[in-house]
Motif scaffolding. Structure first.
Motif, short mmCIF file in Angstrom:
data_model
loop_
_atom_site.label_atom_id
_atom_site.label_comp_id
_atom_site.label_asym_id
_atom_site.label_seq_id
_atom_site.Cartn_x
_atom_site.Cartn_y
_atom_site.Cartn_z
N ALA A 1 11.30 3.96 -2.73
CA ALA A 1 10.25 4.24 -3.69
C ALA A 1 10.70 3.60 -5.00
O ALA A 1 11.88 3.60 -5.32
CB ALA A 1 10.07 5.74 -3.86
N VAL B 1 9.90 14.91 0.45
CA VAL B 1 8.56 14.33 0.45
C VAL B 1 7.58 15.29 1.11
O VAL B 1 6.47 15.49 0.63
CB VAL B 1 8.54 12.96 1.19
CG1 VAL B 1 7.13 12.41 1.26
CG2 VAL B 1 9.45 12.00 0.49
N ALA C 1 13.18 2.39 3.81
CA ALA C 1 12.13 2.40 2.79
C ALA C 1 12.72 2.79 1.44
O ALA C 1 13.76 3.45 1.36
CB ALA C 1 11.05 3.40 3.17
N MET D 1 7.67 1.30 -0.14
CA MET D 1 6.61 2.07 0.52
C MET D 1 6.09 3.22 -0.33
O MET D 1 5.11 3.86 0.06
CB MET D 1 7.12 2.62 1.85
CG MET D 1 7.45 1.54 2.86
SD MET D 1 8.06 2.20 4.42
CE MET D 1 6.59 2.93 5.09
N ASP D 2 6.74 3.50 -1.45
CA ASP D 2 6.35 4.69 -2.21
C ASP D 2 6.54 4.45 -3.70
O ASP D 2 7.25 3.54 -4.11
CB ASP D 2 7.19 5.89 -1.76
CG ASP D 2 6.39 7.18 -1.73
OD1 ASP D 2 5.33 7.24 -2.37
OD2 ASP D 2 6.84 8.12 -1.05
N LEU E 1 6.69 8.19 7.24
CA LEU E 1 8.11 7.99 6.98
C LEU E 1 8.92 8.61 8.11
O LEU E 1 9.16 9.81 8.13
CB LEU E 1 8.51 8.61 5.64
CG LEU E 1 7.94 7.93 4.40
CD1 LEU E 1 8.25 8.75 3.15
CD2 LEU E 1 8.51 6.54 4.27
N LEU F 1 3.67 -2.69 -3.44
CA LEU F 1 3.85 -1.93 -2.21
C LEU F 1 3.91 -2.90 -1.04
O LEU F 1 3.24 -3.94 -1.04
CB LEU F 1 2.72 -0.93 -2.02
CG LEU F 1 2.74 0.28 -2.95
CD1 LEU F 1 1.51 1.15 -2.70
CD2 LEU F 1 3.99 1.11 -2.77
N ARG G 1 4.12 11.14 4.59
CA ARG G 1 3.53 9.81 4.46
C ARG G 1 3.92 9.23 3.10
O ARG G 1 4.04 9.93 2.12
CB ARG G 1 2.01 9.88 4.56
CG ARG G 1 1.54 10.25 5.94
CD ARG G 1 0.05 9.95 6.09
NE ARG G 1 -0.39 10.23 7.43
CZ ARG G 1 -0.38 9.34 8.41
NH1 ARG G 1 0.03 8.14 8.19
NH2 ARG G 1 -0.79 9.67 9.62
N ALA G 2 4.08 7.92 3.09
CA ALA G 2 4.40 7.21 1.85
C ALA G 2 3.11 6.88 1.10
O ALA G 2 2.01 7.10 1.61
CB ALA G 2 5.16 5.93 2.17
N ALA G 3 3.25 6.31 -0.09
CA ALA G 3 2.08 5.96 -0.89
C ALA G 3 1.23 4.88 -0.24
O ALA G 3 0.03 4.81 -0.47
CB ALA G 3 2.53 5.50 -2.28
N ASN G 4 1.85 4.05 0.61
CA ASN G 4 1.07 3.01 1.28
C ASN G 4 0.38 3.53 2.54
O ASN G 4 -0.29 2.79 3.23
CB ASN G 4 1.93 1.80 1.60
CG ASN G 4 2.99 2.07 2.65
OD1 ASN G 4 3.16 3.19 3.12
ND2 ASN G 4 3.72 1.04 3.01
N TYR H 1 15.21 5.97 0.76
CA TYR H 1 14.84 6.99 1.74
C TYR H 1 15.97 7.20 2.75
O TYR H 1 16.44 6.26 3.39
CB TYR H 1 13.55 6.57 2.46
CG TYR H 1 13.06 7.57 3.47
CD1 TYR H 1 12.63 8.82 3.08
CD2 TYR H 1 13.02 7.26 4.82
CE1 TYR H 1 12.17 9.74 4.00
CE2 TYR H 1 12.56 8.16 5.75
CZ TYR H 1 12.14 9.40 5.33
OH TYR H 1 11.69 10.31 6.25
#
Length: 172
Positions: A108, A84, A106, A137-138, A100, A121, A93-96, A151
């Motif tokens: 994705a 990542v 977590a 989270m992703d 991480l 999310l 960082r995750a998409a939200n 993750y």
């Protein structure tokens, strides 16, 4: 003197030993039954809102467990912080938007799980064969469908060993 009891004593009946008359096998069996119910022996009280086992509460004793509203068979792969972060020294960082950290649980998900199957999310999910709950989270690349990435923090060897598996994902 008038006998006011609703029953009359029989003169021909044999008398029981007074010490054995106070002992009741039914009460003992009932007490032992409650003492060995799973999950109740250590609890002082069980409430309806208590996430205790079904056998703990008399209201839940004969209730059926609620089945999951949504479940789906997915392909599960693994990813790590290095995949990542792409070489950056800062935590990924995750998409939200959350960081991480290596100890976070977590996943994705592929975009079709969000669009067609109602995931979102920050939704909490369960994965068959794995303990605990995982937070969405992703997002994965749009080229994936019915897939999740779990993750693994900084455990690159563990992620490689995980490989690619088929699992059941469930959520409410």
């Amino acid at each position: 003197m008038i006998n006011r009891t609703p029953y009359s004593k029989s003169t021909t009946a044999s008398r029981k030993n007074p010490s054995s008359a106070s002992f009741n096998w039914a009460h003992l069996a009932l007490l032992l039954g409650f003492a060995f119910l799973p999950g109740c022996a250590k609890k002082t009280a069980c409430t309806v809102a208590d996430p205790a086992p079904v056998a703990c509460s008399p209201d839940k004793l004969f209730a059926l467990r609620k089945s999951d509203k949504n479940s789906l068979t997915v392909t599960a792969m693994a990813y790590t912080a290095s995949s990542v972060g792409k070489g950056r020294k800062a935590l990924p960082r995750a998409a939200n938007g959350e960081v991480l950290t290596p100890d976070i649980s977590a996943i994705a998900v592929s975009p079709d799980l969000i669009e067609q199957h109602g995931l979102s999310l920050d939704k909490t999910v369960r994965i068959s064969g794995l303990e605990g709950e995982f937070k969405v989270m992703d997002l994965m690349s749009p080229r994936h469908s019915k897939s999740i990435d779990i993750y693994f923090g900084n455990d690159n060897a563990g992620a490689r060993q995980w490989g690619k598996r088929t699992l059941v994902l469930s959520w409410e």
